[in-house]
Design a protein around this motif. Structure first.
Motif, PDB file in Angstrom:
ATOM      1  N   ALA A 144      49.672  23.773  66.758  1.00 27.50           N
ATOM      2  CA  ALA A 144      48.691  22.529  66.551  1.00 27.50           C
ATOM      3  C   ALA A 144      47.522  22.952  67.934  1.00 27.50           C
ATOM      4  O   ALA A 144      46.475  22.691  67.558  1.00 27.50           O
ATOM      5  CB  ALA A 144      49.581  21.316  66.951  1.00 27.50           C
ATOM      6  N   ILE A 145      48.194  23.334  68.927  1.00 27.00           N
ATOM      7  CA  ILE A 145      47.359  23.882  70.154  1.00 27.00           C
ATOM      8  C   ILE A 145      46.426  25.058  69.644  1.00 27.00           C
ATOM      9  O   ILE A 145      45.137  24.903  69.987  1.00 27.00           O
ATOM     10  CB  ILE A 145      48.004  24.201  71.418  1.00 27.00           C
ATOM     11  CG1 ILE A 145      48.632  22.914  71.914  1.00 27.00           C
ATOM     12  CG2 ILE A 145      47.238  24.978  72.432  1.00 27.00           C
ATOM     13  CD1 ILE A 145      49.633  23.049  73.191  1.00 27.00           C
ATOM     14  N   VAL A 146      46.549  26.050  68.889  1.00 32.03           N
ATOM     15  CA  VAL A 146      46.218  27.044  68.488  1.00 32.03           C
ATOM     16  C   VAL A 146      44.949  26.461  67.615  1.00 32.03           C
ATOM     17  O   VAL A 146      43.742  26.970  67.516  1.00 32.03           O
ATOM     18  CB  VAL A 146      46.802  28.238  67.736  1.00 32.03           C
ATOM     19  CG1 VAL A 146      45.963  29.316  67.061  1.00 32.03           C
ATOM     20  CG2 VAL A 146      47.624  29.115  68.959  1.00 32.03           C
ATOM     21  N   VAL A 147      45.327  25.738  66.804  1.00 38.12           N
ATOM     22  CA  VAL A 147      44.353  25.059  65.761  1.00 38.12           C
ATOM     23  C   VAL A 147      43.153  24.284  66.424  1.00 38.12           C
ATOM     24  O   VAL A 147      41.944  24.447  66.158  1.00 38.12           O
ATOM     25  CB  VAL A 147      45.070  24.232  64.652  1.00 38.12           C
ATOM     26  CG1 VAL A 147      44.062  23.394  63.819  1.00 38.12           C
ATOM     27  CG2 VAL A 147      45.970  24.972  63.560  1.00 38.12           C
ATOM     28  N   VAL A 148      43.809  23.458  67.220  1.00 44.46           N
ATOM     29  CA  VAL A 148      42.520  22.826  68.108  1.00 44.46           C
ATOM     30  C   VAL A 148      41.749  23.572  68.936  1.00 44.46           C
ATOM     31  O   VAL A 148      40.507  23.510  68.815  1.00 44.46           O
ATOM     32  CB  VAL A 148      43.396  21.938  69.160  1.00 44.46           C
ATOM     33  CG1 VAL A 148      42.283  21.248  70.187  1.00 44.46           C
ATOM     34  CG2 VAL A 148      44.069  20.737  68.283  1.00 44.46           C
ATOM     35  N   MET A 149      42.293  24.960  69.536  1.00 49.15           N
ATOM     36  CA  MET A 149      41.565  25.594  70.216  1.00 49.15           C
ATOM     37  C   MET A 149      40.686  26.340  69.272  1.00 49.15           C
ATOM     38  O   MET A 149      39.321  26.542  69.631  1.00 49.15           O
ATOM     39  CB  MET A 149      42.268  26.710  71.312  1.00 49.15           C
ATOM     40  CG  MET A 149      43.146  25.819  72.282  1.00 49.15           C
ATOM     41  SD  MET A 149      44.361  27.161  72.864  1.00 49.15           S
ATOM     42  CE  MET A 149      43.466  28.716  73.248  1.00 49.15           C
ATOM     43  N   ALA A 150      40.951  26.648  68.177  1.00 48.31           N
ATOM     44  CA  ALA A 150      40.113  27.382  67.138  1.00 48.31           C
ATOM     45  C   ALA A 150      39.023  26.452  66.513  1.00 48.31           C
ATOM     46  O   ALA A 150      38.035  26.920  66.199  1.00 48.31           O
ATOM     47  CB  ALA A 150      41.028  27.881  66.024  1.00 48.31           C
TER      48      ALA A 150
END
Length: 170
Positions: A144-150
């Protein structure tokens, strides 16, 4: 061992002598990298990883090379894939924050990804455990954090475009 503890332990996993020796060797290296020395006047332990990490290029290779060995052994003893994912995320956090000068080196003193991954490996190597809810939650939270950062650059770009379009003179 109580009934509750027995319920959480899977069956014992038979390991070959080679697998056992590799686990012992990996434990020694993990201890050397993350907790070989006691900080004088405290009970806090540090290893060579944050110290060697101060050396450009060479220092940044110690943990990733050790992580590869850990992952290879984890694959060999059939650690659940989500736990392998958790190990990769632990190493990734260490690698990403480690790229920040000085702060990354200080982070190494506390994060100790080698120890974290060794605990996961040992937990699943000797006893066949299912991946825990905590394993799944950790991996899903990191995804989820990676998706938000992307998504952030796209959101900022969209906002900038809509702002620019609203400020074009007519």
């Amino acid at each position: 061992m109580g009934a509750e503890a027995i319920r959480h332990v899977g069956r014992l996993r038979p390991l070959t002598q080679g697998q056992q020796q590799r686990l012992i060797a990996l434990r020694r290296v993990a201890d050397l990298l993350d907790s070989a020395f006691v900080v004088p006047g405290t009970s806090y332990r540090v290893g060579l990883d944050p110290i060697v990490g101060l050396l450009p290029w060479i220092g940044d290779l110690a943990s990733p090379l050790f992580t590869i060995a850990l992952l290879w052994q984890a694959r060999d003893v059939r650690v659940p894939k989500v736990v392998l994912g958790r190990m990769i995320v632990n190493a990734g956090i260490d690698a990403i924050i480690g790229t920040i000068p000085i702060a990354g080196d200080l982070f190494d003193f506390g994060w100790k990804s080698n120890q974290r991954n060794m605990v996961l490996l040992e937990r699943h190597a000797y006893e066949e455990h299912r991946a825990s809810l905590a394993d799944w939650m950790f991996v899903l939270a990191m995804i989820a954090i990676v998706v938000v950062m992307a998504a952030i650059p796209f959101l900022v770009a969209g906002w900038l475009i809509s702002w620019a379009v609203g400020h074009i003179p007519r």
